[in-house]
Design a protein around this motif. Sequence first.
Motif, PDB file in Angstrom:
ATOM      1  N   THR A  39      80.732  -6.759  40.685  1.00 41.69           N
ATOM      2  CA  THR A  39      82.121  -6.588  41.078  1.00 41.69           C
ATOM      3  C   THR A  39      82.960  -6.316  39.825  1.00 41.69           C
ATOM      4  O   THR A  39      82.826  -7.034  38.831  1.00 41.69           O
ATOM      5  CB  THR A  39      82.669  -7.813  41.841  1.00 41.69           C
ATOM      6  N   PRO A  40      83.743  -5.241  39.821  1.00 35.77           N
ATOM      7  CA  PRO A  40      84.555  -4.918  38.649  1.00 35.77           C
ATOM      8  C   PRO A  40      85.388  -6.132  38.213  1.00 35.77           C
ATOM      9  O   PRO A  40      85.894  -6.866  39.041  1.00 35.77           O
ATOM     10  CB  PRO A  40      85.462  -3.786  39.157  1.00 35.77           C
ATOM     11  N   GLY A  41      85.444  -6.338  36.920  1.00 32.80           N
ATOM     12  CA  GLY A  41      86.150  -7.510  36.384  1.00 32.80           C
ATOM     13  C   GLY A  41      85.170  -8.628  36.093  1.00 32.80           C
ATOM     14  O   GLY A  41      85.484  -9.551  35.359  1.00 32.80           O
ATOM     15  N   ASN A  42      83.964  -8.533  36.657  1.00 33.06           N
ATOM     16  CA  ASN A  42      82.957  -9.574  36.399  1.00 33.06           C
ATOM     17  C   ASN A  42      81.588  -8.925  36.184  1.00 33.06           C
ATOM     18  O   ASN A  42      80.545  -9.520  36.403  1.00 33.06           O
ATOM     19  CB  ASN A  42      82.895 -10.542  37.586  1.00 33.06           C
ATOM     20  N   LYS A  64      73.062 -11.646  36.395  1.00 33.96           N
ATOM     21  CA  LYS A  64      72.859 -12.768  37.321  1.00 33.96           C
ATOM     22  C   LYS A  64      72.366 -12.338  38.713  1.00 33.96           C
ATOM     23  O   LYS A  64      71.550 -13.007  39.335  1.00 33.96           O
ATOM     24  CB  LYS A  64      74.199 -13.521  37.457  1.00 33.96           C
ATOM     25  N   ASN A  65      72.867 -11.201  39.184  1.00 33.04           N
ATOM     26  CA  ASN A  65      72.590 -10.784  40.568  1.00 33.04           C
ATOM     27  C   ASN A  65      71.116 -10.479  40.801  1.00 33.04           C
ATOM     28  O   ASN A  65      70.411 -10.046  39.887  1.00 33.04           O
ATOM     29  CB  ASN A  65      73.402  -9.521  40.925  1.00 33.04           C
ATOM     30  N   ARG A  67      62.822  -7.100  34.616  1.00 33.58           N
ATOM     31  CA  ARG A  67      62.395  -8.481  34.374  1.00 33.58           C
ATOM     32  C   ARG A  67      62.730  -8.968  32.969  1.00 33.58           C
ATOM     33  O   ARG A  67      62.804 -10.160  32.706  1.00 33.58           O
ATOM     34  CB  ARG A  67      60.873  -8.611  34.608  1.00 33.58           C
ATOM     35  N   LYS A  68      62.966  -8.029  32.061  1.00 36.09           N
ATOM     36  CA  LYS A  68      63.251  -8.420  30.667  1.00 36.09           C
ATOM     37  C   LYS A  68      64.620  -9.068  30.544  1.00 36.09           C
ATOM     38  O   LYS A  68      64.914  -9.709  29.537  1.00 36.09           O
ATOM     39  CB  LYS A  68      63.193  -7.197  29.741  1.00 36.09           C
ATOM     40  N   GLY A  94      68.332 -12.888  38.176  1.00 40.76           N
ATOM     41  CA  GLY A  94      68.163 -12.972  39.634  1.00 40.76           C
ATOM     42  C   GLY A  94      66.767 -12.520  40.031  1.00 40.76           C
ATOM     43  O   GLY A  94      65.928 -12.238  39.178  1.00 40.76           O
ATOM     44  N   ASN A  95      66.536 -12.452  41.334  1.00 41.02           N
ATOM     45  CA  ASN A  95      65.228 -11.994  41.819  1.00 41.02           C
ATOM     46  C   ASN A  95      65.104 -10.481  41.715  1.00 41.02           C
ATOM     47  O   ASN A  95      66.091  -9.776  41.869  1.00 41.02           O
ATOM     48  CB  ASN A  95      65.056 -12.414  43.292  1.00 41.02           C
TER      49      ASN A  95
END
Length: 451
Positions: A170-173, A180-181, A201-202, A206-207
């Motif tokens: 999301t823009p701004g984050n 993280k996602n 994976r490097k 997240g998954n």
Amino acid sequence: MKDTIIRKIIRRSAIVAVFGLGRIGLPIATTLTNVGFQVIGVDSNPEVLDAILKGKVHTSELYLNNMISRAIASRHLKVTSSGNVAVKESDIIIICVPTPVKENKTPDYSYIKDVCKTIALGLSKGKLIIVESTLPPKTTKNFVAPLLEEATRLKCGLDFWLAYCPERITPGNALEEFIKNDKIVGGYNTESAEVAAEFFRKFIKGNILLTDVATAEVAKLAENTFRDINIAFANQLALICEQAGVDVLETIKLANTHPRVNIHMPGPGVGGPCIPKDPYLLLHSFRSTDHDIIKTARQINDYMPKHIVKLILQGLKNTGKDVRSSRIAILGTAYKGNVDDPRLSPSKPIIHELIRLGAEAIVYDPQCNETFGAKRAYSLHEAIKGADCLLLITDHTAFKNLNLQEVKALMNGKPVIIDGKRIIDPQNAMSIGFAYYGVGFRLSSKRTLSQ
Ligand code: SAJ
């Protein structure tokens, strides 16, 4: 050949070219330097490259400019407009160019086509190409791959690898969410998926979710279309609540206590570079039936700016004012709170209609320079002074704690406030003497909107 690129990925000696240094590509390029990769950023706009080299990128991403300056100084990030050279020097190529829709709501493939032609000029065996741009279903397989194969006589999935790995930051984050996602990795073939997954994976915490390209394309579009439909439901619920004489915020708050209900928030309309256009990409090449929830949701969300104008006219009428002699202060032209991006902002149709109706429109947005033809105020005070109506369109943090006593004192006559994002306390506003109107706030029976 596959072992070579895997080895480079593991050692982080793989060089990455990122095409498109906008609100998605630049945070990605910068973050990749932060996690140890050498990155070549490619953009065709010299102003973009100049701003990056000076560390003066206009962005709502905190710390991005500091990170860019460090990456440039350490030479972990180079930027260029020579895409074919960048491809020749790289092992991994990431595509982050826009995929807008045209006036007729069909996909505009020009950006993705141009970038594929450029990549083909430098493409050779053993490279991985990752498409992050949002694409209509089947585009990677039927448009991107053939463009690369025809120009190079290389075989996709064999001589080079191709994966569709959409972004959902999301823009701004963006900087935080990129890592993280969860990451969907849609492989042109199994080997492509494996190589792309090894790269992500490097650094992805997240998954890593493996699938094929077409499923990945539809999944990305499904995410954003779901949001658009959910917001449309919230908007229609708001219109129902106004007429039912209840407050939509309380209604949603109560309904969302159901363990499996997540109604979004109503507003003045749906803007931004993604949500308003992705539903059309999903519908592309789908033979729509008469009963199409996706199109209907778009119509509801595109109606909301008109509803805001109706609320304004009602408010002015109920306070004895005429729109043609009214000064209307609009807070916010960015498409959503705490971003600087005005693309497809609901403020645009609202401001254009107010000007057409003869109002004096003045805009204040501390993060966005766009005014859509209205006068520009350089402070909240300047915008509000002498205004007959105050319109809240963007929920910037700066607008969330207005001192309504001071605002009222600055405004003209009985002040009208139109709360498009429902960030004002209605009771407080009305107790201070405002004629308060909010999206989804009960319209008392005598105040129903003229159709
Ligand atoms: N909006 C509402 N009600 C809501 C949520 C949003 O009216 O409950 C409005 C916003 O004001 C804005 C528009 O919808 O005008 C879109 O806002 P958004 O936060 O849903 O989305 P974007 O445009 O910032 O979307 C980005 C997307 N990122 C990418 O495509 C790379 C999207 O995938 C993300 O889902 C979204 O951020 C997000 O999750 O925040």
